[in-house]
Write a protein that holds these residues in place. Structure first.
Motif, PDB file in Angstrom:
ATOM      1  N   MET A   1      -7.089   3.079   0.852  1.00 42.26           N
ATOM      2  CA  MET A   1      -7.761   2.636   2.071  1.00 42.26           C
ATOM      3  C   MET A   1      -6.800   2.737   3.259  1.00 42.26           C
ATOM      4  SD  MET A   1      -9.532  -1.074   2.912  1.00 42.26           S
ATOM      5  CE  MET A   1     -10.667  -0.950   1.528  1.00 42.26           C
ATOM      6  N   GLN A   2      -7.260   3.335   4.365  1.00 35.98           N
ATOM      7  CA  GLN A   2      -6.412   3.465   5.534  1.00 35.98           C
ATOM      8  C   GLN A   2      -6.184   2.113   6.207  1.00 35.98           C
ATOM      9  OE1 GLN A   2      -8.804   6.681   7.488  1.00 35.98           O
ATOM     10  NE2 GLN A   2      -6.819   7.678   7.686  1.00 35.98           N
ATOM     11  N   THR A   3      -5.031   1.959   6.824  1.00 38.32           N
ATOM     12  CA  THR A   3      -4.722   0.724   7.535  1.00 38.32           C
ATOM     13  C   THR A   3      -5.455   0.713   8.877  1.00 38.32           C
ATOM     14  OG1 THR A   3      -2.803   1.632   8.697  1.00 38.32           O
ATOM     15  CG2 THR A   3      -2.434   0.721   6.485  1.00 38.32           C
ATOM     16  N   ILE A   4      -5.574  -0.482   9.447  1.00 38.39           N
ATOM     17  CA  ILE A   4      -6.175  -0.600  10.773  1.00 38.39           C
ATOM     18  C   ILE A   4      -5.369   0.206  11.788  1.00 38.39           C
ATOM     19  CG2 ILE A   4      -6.534  -2.197  12.699  1.00 38.39           C
ATOM     20  CD1 ILE A   4      -8.764  -2.344  10.692  1.00 38.39           C
ATOM     21  N   ARG A   5      -4.059   0.197  11.675  1.00 35.37           N
ATOM     22  CA  ARG A   5      -3.224   0.971  12.595  1.00 35.37           C
ATOM     23  C   ARG A   5      -3.573   2.459  12.538  1.00 35.37           C
ATOM     24  NH1 ARG A   5       1.496   0.358  15.383  1.00 35.37           N
ATOM     25  NH2 ARG A   5       2.797   2.206  15.647  1.00 35.37           N
ATOM     26  N   GLN A   6      -3.776   2.977  11.331  1.00 33.15           N
ATOM     27  CA  GLN A   6      -4.159   4.387  11.192  1.00 33.15           C
ATOM     28  C   GLN A   6      -5.527   4.656  11.803  1.00 33.15           C
ATOM     29  OE1 GLN A   6      -3.669   4.436   6.898  1.00 33.15           O
ATOM     30  NE2 GLN A   6      -1.879   5.787   7.049  1.00 33.15           N
ATOM     31  N   LEU A   7      -6.473   3.740  11.569  1.00 26.32           N
ATOM     32  CA  LEU A   7      -7.816   3.908  12.142  1.00 26.32           C
ATOM     33  C   LEU A   7      -7.768   3.816  13.659  1.00 26.32           C
ATOM     34  CD1 LEU A   7      -9.859   1.687   9.638  1.00 26.32           C
ATOM     35  CD2 LEU A   7      -9.649   4.177   9.625  1.00 26.32           C
TER      36      LEU A   7
END
Length: 289
Positions: A1-7
């Motif tokens: 799952m991608q991190t919020i920072r990545q999103l």
């Protein structure tokens, strides 16, 4: 799952060759006489979240007022009843407007009526466009009285605990732990994404689940949910074309909404925070590193 920072980095990035069509068209079905503010807040939030185009469809008598509050969004009139609520006769106009939309959000300020109780479940079942449902749209679903039909496209609901309680038809309001369990089950059974609002908002698609880490008690104020609906629609319109999943879009939108509230509370204090402050601090939340 991608991190919020990545999103968040994905949301921040824009192609130099992009145009307004690149970032999608949000159609908002909302408002009623006396509750035009909800339509304005949702429309403004969708714009600030980065949607390329926003159309706010409201009861005919509300159109001029809503249009006067923000020059950047379009407005469209819908048939209304004597009390200024959207009628079932608006269905064909909504279907026509939705043909051009990337995502449809429905609910803020709608009010409740027999026509809306009939209209909303039919749109859930028939509209082959992603839909976000909040507020009185959820109360209309709760009146359906039977299992919802399988939707033809993505459905995201954003209830607070009371709305979710009514949607599930529970005889008593359940504690938070049980409601969260029910939310995961409801999402799975109805092939939808549930954003169960509150402290540590839960986002689940029935398989994945996430607890949001932003937000504060100052956001417990009228209109904050309308702002979330607009943010969610605005982020969806952009990011679904970049192949971000609907679940991750919901995670990101909820985080940005809460971060806006945190930034606003830091500047203004929690006691004085109002819903439009969330929109004012939205650019800072999106640019947060």
């Amino acid at each position: 799952m991608q991190t919020i920072r990545q999103l968040l980095k994905m949301l921040q990035k824009r192609d130099e060759e992009a145009h307004k069509g690149t970032f999608g068209l949000v159609l908002l079905i909302c408002g009623s006489r006396g509750m035009t503010g909800a339509a304005v807040l949702a429309g403004r939030a969708a714009l600030r979240a980065g949607a390329g185009l926003v159309c706010v469809a409201v009861p005919e008598s509300c159109q001029m007022l809503v249009a006067s509050m923000q020059p950047e969004y379009m407005t469209s009139p819908l048939p209304e009843d004597a009390s200024g609520k959207i009628t079932y006769a608006a269905k064909e106009a909504i279907l026509e407007l939705a043909r051009r939309a990337t995502v449809v959000a429905i609910g803020p300020g709608l009010g409740q009526s027999d026509d809306l109780f009939r209209l909303i479940p039919e749109l859930w079942a028939e509209l082959d466009v992603p839909m976000i449902l909040d507020a009185d749209a959820l109360n209309a679903l709760a009146q359906w009285g039977k299992k919802l039909p399988q939707p033809p496209n993505t459905r995201i609901i954003t209830p607070h605990p009371g709305e979710f309680h009514r949607l599930c038809g529970n005889p008593t309001v359940l504690d938070n732990r049980i409601q969260r369990i029910r939310a995961v089950r409801w999402a799975s059974e109805n092939q939808a994404i549930v954003v169960l609002k509150g402290a540590g908002t839960l986002i689940t698609d029935g398989e994945n689940k996430n607890r949001n880490t932003t937000g504060n008690p100052g956001m417990a104020t009228g209109g904050a949910g309308d702002v979330l609906t607009g943010i969610l629609a605005g982020v969806y319109a952009q990011m679904i074309r970049q192949e971000m999943t609907p679940f991750d879009i919901a995670r990101l939108a909820v985080w940005v909404h809460g971060k806006s509230g945190d930034l606003a509370a830091r500047k203004l204090g929690q006691t004085s925070l109002i819903a439009s402050d969330l929109i004012d601090f939205l650019p800072d939340a999106i640019q947060n590193d």
